[in-house]
Enzyme design. Structure first.
Site, mmCIF file in Angstrom:
data_model
loop_
_atom_site.group_PDB
_atom_site.id
_atom_site.type_symbol
_atom_site.label_atom_id
_atom_site.label_comp_id
_atom_site.label_asym_id
_atom_site.label_seq_id
_atom_site.Cartn_x
_atom_site.Cartn_y
_atom_site.Cartn_z
ATOM 1 N N CYS A 170 0.831 -1.202 0.000
ATOM 2 C CA CYS A 170 0.000 0.000 0.000
ATOM 3 C C CYS A 170 0.867 1.254 0.000
ATOM 4 O O CYS A 170 0.713 2.138 -0.844
ATOM 5 C CB CYS A 170 -0.923 -0.009 1.214
ATOM 6 N N CYS A 266 -5.564 -2.335 7.659
ATOM 7 C CA CYS A 266 -6.854 -1.735 8.012
ATOM 8 C C CYS A 266 -8.039 -2.451 7.378
ATOM 9 O O CYS A 266 -9.128 -2.498 7.970
ATOM 10 C CB CYS A 266 -6.857 -0.263 7.603
#
Length: 417
Positions: A170, A266
């Site tokens: 990410c 997340c």
């Protein structure tokens, strides 16, 4: 002239915003529940308008996809997570700052999505922080892009028998690429984030370095960030502790001063990764647990449920503690053995050296210490020969090289011996 529409809903409550845009100026608007009329405002000015939560959310959904602003020397785009770290990064970027939050894909069946740094609650908290300071805030809805770029490869990695690190993927490619693209559209020269890391001059170029506070250092997770992008990035918190950050937010009376930490990975929304993988299609398939000689010791319900170094959950009784050593997705077999069998001294990594190095400290897992090593560049990355064994090295994890505090290379573990 272009027409923009945005809406937002919570239960039975619903808000709709309709805008007519000429260049970067709103010439007409149908928008109830906002603190001021939108007609005559630029997109940048409209992004600072507050009001009822759903109405502001609908406005953000309308302008996010087309947001742009004229360049302003000294303007800083600030990545806002809804937490205290990014809030203080925003304070450090005043007076000409614009906040941006990426709304990313979350597992809808996860048990604790509110703590995720990309949840709807985090977006609202980030926006409210900006608006409390009279600053604009923009939301970029990247849920599907994120799912394809980060979540799907995470699932496929476990299916292949790897132990992927989605935060590296990410930060290294997805997040900062989108944030820097936004900064350009927002007319900002720089991008600031609340990460605990530093940028230093090393060997004639800017490179990432560890934060001053070792307990909060995030350089490992950021290590695959292209050094060419560092010219436009700032990490305002790299020289301070978390306690100092919270104190600074408290002095500024920011509502997020005591907000709890966001989660790693997340998109799991607070769930165990195994339960998540099962929901994403990895099946429980009965297979053998064997020792290093291939002798059957027990059974398991899916090779992807085990990672190198794992001790708990093996379900095998033995005279000495056993650890997962490797898994074979083709045969759905898990190999176990004593801790000594986890020792690895040679690691092949796919990635790049940022500067030529013959020696470095190699960090091979997030919570493992760095080990001094000899480094050799290879056509696809680099080869690491460790001075002392490392335990639990897993294909798919990140290999990060340090010269002192400076990140001089990063890649993904392909194999080890």
């Amino acid at each position: 002239m272009i027409q923009l529409v945005g809406d937002s809903a919570r239960g039975a409550d619903y808000a709709l915003v309709q805008l007519t845009l000429d260049g970067d100026t709103i010439v007409d608007a149908a928008a109830d529940g906002l603190d001021r009329p939108l007609a005559g405002l630029t997109l940048l000015e409209a992004a600072a308008v507050g009001g009822e939560t759903l109405a502001v959310d609908a406005l953000a959904n309308a302008i996010g996809p087309v947001f742009h602003a004229a360049r302003s020397p000294g303007r800083v785009a600030v990545a806002m997570s809804g937490g205290v770290d990014s809030a203080v990064a925003l304070l450090r970027s005043l007076p000409d700052a614009v906040g941006v939050t990426l709304r990313l894909w979350l597992d809808p069946d996860g048990p604790d999505s509110e703590r995720a740094c990309c949840s709807p609650e985090a977006v609202i908290a980030a926006r409210e922080t900006c608006h409390a300071l009279g600053l604009p805030h923009v939301t970029l809805d990247l849920r599907e892009d994120f799912r394809r770029a980060v979540v799907d490869p995470f699932v496929r990695g476990y299916e292949r028998g790897e132990t992927p690190n989605p935060c590296m993927r990410c930060n290294g490619a997805f997040r900062f690429g989108r944030l820097l693209g936004f900064a350009r559209r927002a007319g900002a020269d720089r991008l600031a984030t609340g990460h605990y890391a530093r940028i230093v001059d090393h060997g004639g170029r800017k490179l990432l370095a560890r934060a001053t506070a070792p307990d909060k250092d995030q350089s490992y997770m950021l290590a695959q960030l292209d050094p060419a992008k560092l010219e436009r990035i700032v990490f305002p918190l790299g020289e301070q502790t978390k306690a100092e950050t919270r104190a600074e937010a408290g002095r500024a009376a920011l509502a997020v001063a005591s907000r709890s930490e966001s989660q790693e990975a997340c998109f799991l929304a607070g769930d165990d990764y195994r339960a998540f993988l099962e929901r994403r299609g990895l099946e429980r398939v009965d297979g053998a647990i064997v020792d290093e000689e291939g002798r059957a010791l027990g059974r398991h319900s899916g090779h992807w449920r085990f990672t190198p170094g794992q001790r708990r959950g093996l379900g095998v009784a033995a005279a000495e503690p056993l650890y997962a050593l490797s898994s074979n997705p083709r045969t759905n077999t898990v190999v176990v053995g004593p801790r000594s069998a986890l020792a690895r001294t040679v690691v092949e990594a796919e990635g790049r050296l940022y500067v030529p190095v013959a020696r470095a400290a190699a960090k091979l897992r997030y919570r493992s210490p760095a080990v001094p090593a000899s480094i050799e560049e290879t056509p696809r990355g680099f080869r690491i020969e460790l001075d002392s064994p490392s335990y639990g090295v897993a294909p798919g994890q990140a290999a990060v090289l340090y010269d002192g505090d400076v990140v001089v290379g990063a890649g993904k573990v392909r194999s080890s011996a």
